[in-house]
Structures are given as C-alpha cells and as structure tokens.
Design a protein around this motif. Sequence first.
Motif, short mmCIF file in Angstrom:
data_model
loop_
_atom_site.label_atom_id
_atom_site.label_comp_id
_atom_site.label_asym_id
_atom_site.label_seq_id
_atom_site.Cartn_x
_atom_site.Cartn_y
_atom_site.Cartn_z
N ASN A 198 65.20 8.12 55.17
CA ASN A 198 64.99 9.03 54.04
C ASN A 198 65.03 10.48 54.49
OD1 ASN A 198 64.80 7.12 52.08
ND2 ASN A 198 62.56 6.87 52.31
N ARG A 201 68.50 11.59 55.16
CA ARG A 201 69.26 11.83 53.93
C ARG A 201 68.84 13.14 53.26
NH1 ARG A 201 70.04 6.50 50.74
NH2 ARG A 201 67.78 6.75 50.73
N ASP A 202 67.53 13.38 53.26
CA ASP A 202 67.04 14.64 52.66
C ASP A 202 67.56 15.85 53.41
OD1 ASP A 202 65.80 13.02 50.91
OD2 ASP A 202 63.76 13.33 51.70
N ARG A 205 71.16 16.49 52.54
CA ARG A 205 71.36 17.15 51.24
C ARG A 205 70.97 18.60 51.34
NH1 ARG A 205 68.93 12.50 48.27
NH2 ARG A 205 70.67 11.02 48.22
N ALA A 206 69.81 18.86 51.95
CA ALA A 206 69.29 20.23 51.99
C ALA A 206 70.23 21.16 52.74
CB ALA A 206 67.90 20.23 52.63
#
Lengths: 323, 304, 294
Positions: A198, A201-202, A205-206
């Motif tokens: 997780n 993935r965060d 994106r960021a």
Amino acid sequence: MSGPLLEVRNLSTHYVSARGTRVTRAVDDVTLTLEAGATLGIVGESGSGKTTLALSLLRVLPPAGRIVSGEISFEGEDLLRKSNAEMRRIRGKRIAMILQDPMASLNPLFTVGDQVAEPIRVHDGASRRSAWSRAQELLKAVRIAAPETRVREYPHQLSGGMRQRIVGAIAISCEPRLLIADEPTTSLDLTIQAQYLNLLRDLQRAHHLALIFITHNLGIVAKMCDQVAVMYGGRLVESGPVARIYNAPAHPYTRALLESIPRLGDSRTRLTAIDGQPPDPAALPGGCAFHPRCPKVMDRCRAEAPPEFSVANAHTSRCWLSG
Amino acid sequence: MKGYILRRLGYSLVSLFLLSVTIFLFVRVTGDPAVLLVEPGASKDDLEMIRQQFGLDQPLPVQYGSFITSLLRGDFGQSFYYRTPVLELYLSRLPHSLLLAGAAMVFSLVVGIPTGIIAAVRVNRWWDSVGKIFALLGLSMPSFWVGLLMILFFSVYLGWLPSSGSGTLLHLVMPAIALGWVFAAAHMRLTRSSMLEVLGSEYVKLARLKGLPEALVISKHAFKNALIPVLTLAGINLVIMVNVAVVVETVFAWPGVGRLLYEGIAFRDFPVVQATVLLGGAMIVIVNLLVDILYAVIDPRIRY
Amino acid sequence: MNDSRSATLTLAWRLAAFRTEGFPVIPTAIIVTVALVAIFADALAPYNPELGTLGDRFRPPAWQAGGSEKYLLGTDHLGRDVLSRLIFGARVSMIVGFTAVIVAGFIGTVLGIISGYLGRWVDQVIMRLTDTWLALPALTFAIFLAAIVGPSVNNIIIILAAVYWTRYARVIRGEVLSVKERDFVRLAVVAGCSKWTIMRRHILPNVVNSAIVLGTLQLGVVIITEAALSFLGVGVPPPQPAWGLMLADGKKGLMAGYWWLTVLPGSCIMLMVLSANLLGDWLRVKFDPQLRQL
Ligand SMILES: Nc1ncnc2c1ncn2[C@@H]1O[C@H](COP(=O)(O)OP(=O)(O)O)[C@@H](O)[C@H]1O
Ligand code: SF4
Ligand SMILES: [Mg+2]
C-alpha cells in the motif's frame, strides 16, 4: 514528455567466471518498454535473471557481470553510452532501487538518518542540517512513527518492516522518475507485506513514479501492476497488459504459472506447481529453454529458439505456438 | 550478554588454571626440578636446601598449592643473575617491549591495510598477485633473518641506521620492521578477504545504487566494516608480538621482555624463563577475553 | 630405447597435466632436492662440516675478491666450509622438520579423533587443554621446554611436537564430528564394532587427508621455529651444522660485512619454508576445500 520513459532493446547480460570458462546468460535479448508513471511487474522463478536485469538498468553489476549487447534508453538518453560519472548522477537521483534483502541493505555502522540523508547530500548538494531534516520528513512519508528519534538509531535497533520502509525512504529521497523494487516484501510477514505494498502504491501516486516491481508472486502483480513481463531462463517469454495476460495467456509457461497461483492471502507460497526443475542459466537447454518442462513441446522447440511473436497489441510471446 | 561474558570469563579462568598446571608439571616431571631451580654451579647442600624450600619431597598437589599461592601473591621467584624479584624485572622490561610491539603494529597496519584494500579492489589483477607474493614472502622469511639482512644493508653497507641498542627513534626502525613484517603479511591477507566480503554485501550495493562516488563507497561504507576484524586481530597480535619478539630483540639487543627471556636462557636463569612463559600465556588469555567482551559490547548483534 | 622414450614422454605428459591443475612443480622440486641433498650429504659435501682450518677464517665465496676455489661459498669464523655446513644443515632441517611434523600430527590426530568421537567429558578435557596450549605463545613455550630438557636434536623434535600438536587436534576433531554422523559409522555401530575399531577403521581413513594437508602447512612453521631455537642457543647444539645456528654464528661477521654467512643460510630457510607453504596451499585447495579458511 514524448516517448516512453524507459526503453530496453535486446539487452543481454552475462556472468563470466574468473577464468572465463563459464558463461551464464543471466539476461538474454530482453526488450521492454515502460511509460512514465506506469507499473511493470517482472515475474519469474528464482534464478531467471530478474535481479540481474534490474542491476543492468543501473549498471551496478557484480564484478563478474557484463552487459554484452543491447540498448537502454531512459528519458531519451542512452544509458549504455554514459560515462561512469554521468551514470552515478542518474543512480539514486533519477532511477532508484530497493534491494531484495532489507536486513542486509543498511550499513550496520551508520545511523538511519545518515543513510537516508546521504543521497540528498550527494545529489542535491544539501547541507548536513537540511539533509538531516529532509531525512526526518522522508521517514514520516514512509509512515515511521517518531522520526526525530529514529534518525539517530542504528539499523539493528529496528524491525525488518521498519528497515524496509527506511530503504523505501532512501529510494524516494531524490524524487526519482523510476523506482525498481526487487522482491521488496519476500522477507516480510503477511500483514507487513500488505502495508508495504500500500505504501509503495501511495508513494507512486504521490510522486508520479514509474515502478518496476519484481516478484515471483503473480497475485501481487495482479494487484499492483498495469503491465507484466514473464522471465524464464534469462529471456522475457511473454509480456503485455496485466488484464490480457491473466485472461488469455499465450505462453505455456505463463499458463502454468497462472494455474499454480497461490490462494488468496497465501502469497508466500513459491511457484512450485510446475513439473521439472528450473533451468540452470549456465547450461540452458538448446532451442526453447522451456522445452524440457513444456506440456506442448514439439520437435521444432528442441531445435530452434522461438523469436518474439506479437500476439496482439502490446502483447508478445516467445513460443512457436504463438507464431 | 551477561551470561555470555560470564561463560567466557569461566573459560578464561580454566585456561589460566591449566596453563599453570602445564608449566608446573613440565618443571616437575622432566628430570630433577631442583637442578633447574638452583643456581648453576651450586653444591649438593644447596640442592638439598632448595628441595626443602620448595617442598619437592611432598606430593604434587601440595607442591602445586604452594606454587599457585606464590604466583597469586605475585611472587614469581628471584632471578639468579640480577638478584631481584622476577616480576619486577619483567615489569621494568615490559614498556620497552610494548614500545617495540606498538611500532611494529603501526608498521604492519600501515603496510598491510592499504595493500589489502588495493588487492581486494583490484581482484585478479596484477596488484593482487603482487599482494599474494608479498604475503607469502612475509610468512616465509624468519623475522630474525629479515633483521640481520637489514643490519647488513642499512647499518653495515649504508651506515644509515644503528645496528643495535635503544634510546632514539632511529633505533626503533629496524626492529619494528623486522618484527612487523610477518604481521604485515597477515594483516594484508585478512584486510583483503574482509574487504572482499564487505564489497559483496547488500549495503555496499545499495550505497552504489544511491549514486555515491566509488571513492566514498569504499572509504565510508566498505572500509569501516572491513576494518573491524582486522583491528580485532591486531589487538590480539599486539600481545603475540610482545611474546615472539625474543629473536628480534636478541638480534638488535633491544631491552624488552624477549631479551630478558634470552638472558634467562644464556645465564641459565630458570625463574626468569618460567615467569616469562607464564606471564606471556596469561597475557594472551586475558587479551582474548577482553577482545571477546569488547566485541559483545560494541556489536549488539552478538548474542550467543 | 623406444620404450624408455615413451616412458619419458608419459612422465612429461603427467607433469604437464599436473601443471595445468596448478601443481607447484618448482616448490616440490626444491623440497625433493633438499631431501636428496640431506640423504647424500656425506657424498656431496666437500669438507667435514664441523672441522675448520683456522688459517682460512672468513673466506668470501669463490667469485669474490679474496675467495678461493677451495671454498665455493666461503668459510665462517672458524674456517669451516659454508657449503658443507649448508649441505649438512639441510639434513638437520629435514630430520627435525619432518619428524616433528609427523609426531605432532600423530599426537594431534589421535587426540582429535578421541575427543571428537567420544565427546562428553573426554572432549571437554582435551579441548580445554588444546585451547590452553594454543594460547601459549609457541616460540616462548618451546624456549621454556628447551630450557628444561636441554639442547639436542632429539629434544628439539619432542619440543616442537609438544608445541604444535594442538592445531591438528582442533581441526581433526571438527572433521570427526561430521564424519561420525555418516551412515557407514552408524552401520558399524549397529554391527557391534568396538569404539576403538570404529575410530581406527572408519574414522581415521576419513580424516587422514586433512592431517596431511595440515602437516605440509606446518612444515614451514616448524622449520622456522627450529631455526629460531638454534639461533637463540637452545636448539641444535654446536658444533653441529644447522641453518639457524649458522645464522647465529654469522652474526660474528655481520658488522664486518661478511654477507655470505647471513644471506646464504637464511635463503635456504626461506626457500624451504616458501616451498612447503606453496605445496601446502595447493594440497589444501585440492584435497580439502573445507580447510580453505585456515
Ligand atoms: N555475481 C554473480 N556471479 C555469477 N553468476 C551470478 C551472479 N549473480 C547471479 N548469477 C547467476 O545469474 C542467474 C540469474 O540470477 P538473478 O538475476 O539473481 O536471478 P533472480 O533475481 O531472478 O533470482 C542465476 O543463475 C545466478 O546463478
Ligand atoms: S516454444 Fe515449444 S517448448 Fe517452448 S513454450 Fe512454446 S511450445 Fe513450449
Ligand atoms: Mg533476485
């Protein structure tokens, strides 16, 4: 920016033994493409050449390793033509990598803060103090509690999951365009694995990162990736969009892999359901390297290695059946 | 960790005990100890007196009891030649030995570490072969011969350095090199293998992946880690140097413990010989213990 | 004629094959040569090594000014022929070196096997003793023993064996621990063989290789220690010729620059030790990869 972020064409990397008598074709004629911000999963059994491929992209091979041919183009620049100094400015700055073993990746003699701040100081010429406070921010970004005390601690004082987060913090410290994660969760236990995925993935994106995710776990690929490339004996045997490959695999090896997918939640099980031994890359069988284990093997497979066939748009397979 | 230290302490005590038993027994079982413990040229009456004094007619355990109690009180006997307590003699010579061993250690590290690193960084190249030859020569040339050759060359032919004695820095040069030579080879070998191991580690790989300059990777990330085993060995070797210096100290007439041992042999001064062996062995046992404890303290990963 | 030629060819081919495996031809040749010189010393040496001609003291080697054809490598402070002393010195070195290594190897191997196979308190006692003796600085310990028993060639051998058996005991014990878990030992136990039979017939043959490798590696150390003891006057007693003793005598001519008395005996020691080390290294890698870390 126009054009893909990373283009690898016909890359081959060999390990040559000290006396030059044994050659291991760890990576053989690999071609792949990655768009900015996209995620590519590389799957394969242990020894299929995944780590070597990743290290080749950054040109950080063990002494025995040689890139013997091919082209690596990153943001339009040919990495194989760069000088060592130019390459050094790319590593950690524009392409970062997380290694397989979080326990061994941190130097036992230096504090966490020192090791996180190091790339910032080297690449951005930051002062000691500003690099140090940036290191604290980074620890916060990878969700480590009490970063102001953690920076002063030594690796052995931290748990495995914590160390792997720190390695992640080091990787994103200079805001790279591409992050390569080499089986980053293999040695972590299940809940921590999920948290870490997780987190990755965060972060992706960021920071609008492109991600190459190396694993032998197809379940994780399905969750994390847009594209997947399957490696066998140093070659990419099949690659394409995740949805396509999961629904309509073209290569018998991929099909076997998918059939042996571990049940949900049991993501640590190795890929063992395929009959026969994984090949020895120092002595690959002639023709199609998969032929001793392939259920669909034909005479031609033993004599001739199949080329890369295009199955559909952006979907290729190295199997005579796809021709 | 406490348990570990206690266990190591127990082992060391057993070692010290066995050491004293070994020395004690060797003196008693090989011929007549009175002959060893009496001054050369002594009369029959003197021999008899010594037998009485040391209780040599009593059973061995009783003899050992009095032997060990005197040792524990710091009584190592009286030198026949110098007519002073042996322990005093030994302690007065020890600083010279430590000075020589220290200088030899500096030499061996200054030569051994850089060559070891170069040999590791340039694996299988010309340098590595040079290093191997150097290491082999180091292990094959007796230190006293190296000393004699240096005297021949630097004192007799060139007249640059004093051939024997002590007092100035110049006097220290040749004995230190002669003594440090073998150790330089050993330290080089260990630095090389330790450095090779560290260079193959994941954290060095990560340091390279961070984009650090190669010089920084080697000097910061690899060097410090590779140095730990070398310095551990050096700590033990310092004590070993004090004890093997006897030949070099004899060649250069250096007034250390080794020279004392040589005088002990030459003047048939047995208490001196016995004390030197006992103290030398005890020193090594104790330093080994200290190094192990230090390791456990420095490196919390060690938890046996 | 034909036969002998093909025999020579076969031999050459064998040697060549050895070469390709890295067999240290030159070191082995040196050891064999020194052994032959030691055996045939009486025939080879031009003079009696212990008797000198006082009129011919400190003669330099023949090729140097003042040297004479009579003394190829010069003479020492008593006018003794250096060449003859070197030749007979080889005999002393070989006898002391080989015998001490064999005796030490025997003691150490026997204790190592007993310690490893019997285990329990026997193992504890032997290993504590081994550790203690290992802690004693070898040279100082040897000097101490020499001071007790007095100098002679036989005593030197005993002393060196007493000092150097510990290494074998340690290594052999380790090997025995793994060998005794193997099937043929278990079978022998089940078959009712006695402990001694098992140790002799089943364990010993499996550790003898390591003992030989260790012995070769120790040969150099033993030769250097013998030289040091003789140099200090507690080794081979004068006037017998030993290389270490020659170095001690050579000191008498050192300040006068009589180099041959220092350079020649030392070179002999170095060549012997170097050869033994190279051969030992090769044997170690060849026969016993586990010993590599020694
Ligand atoms: N330093 C090295 N020297 C020689 N061969 C190596 C080295 N590293 C890896 N290899 C060989 O290259 C092949 C691919 O290894 P690797 O890239 O680590 O595979 P993966 O990461 O997929 O498990 C393996 O057969 C391995 O034995
Ligand atoms: S080429 Fe032949 S052996 Fe290889 S995967 Fe396809 S069918 Fe199987
Ligand atoms: Mg890998």
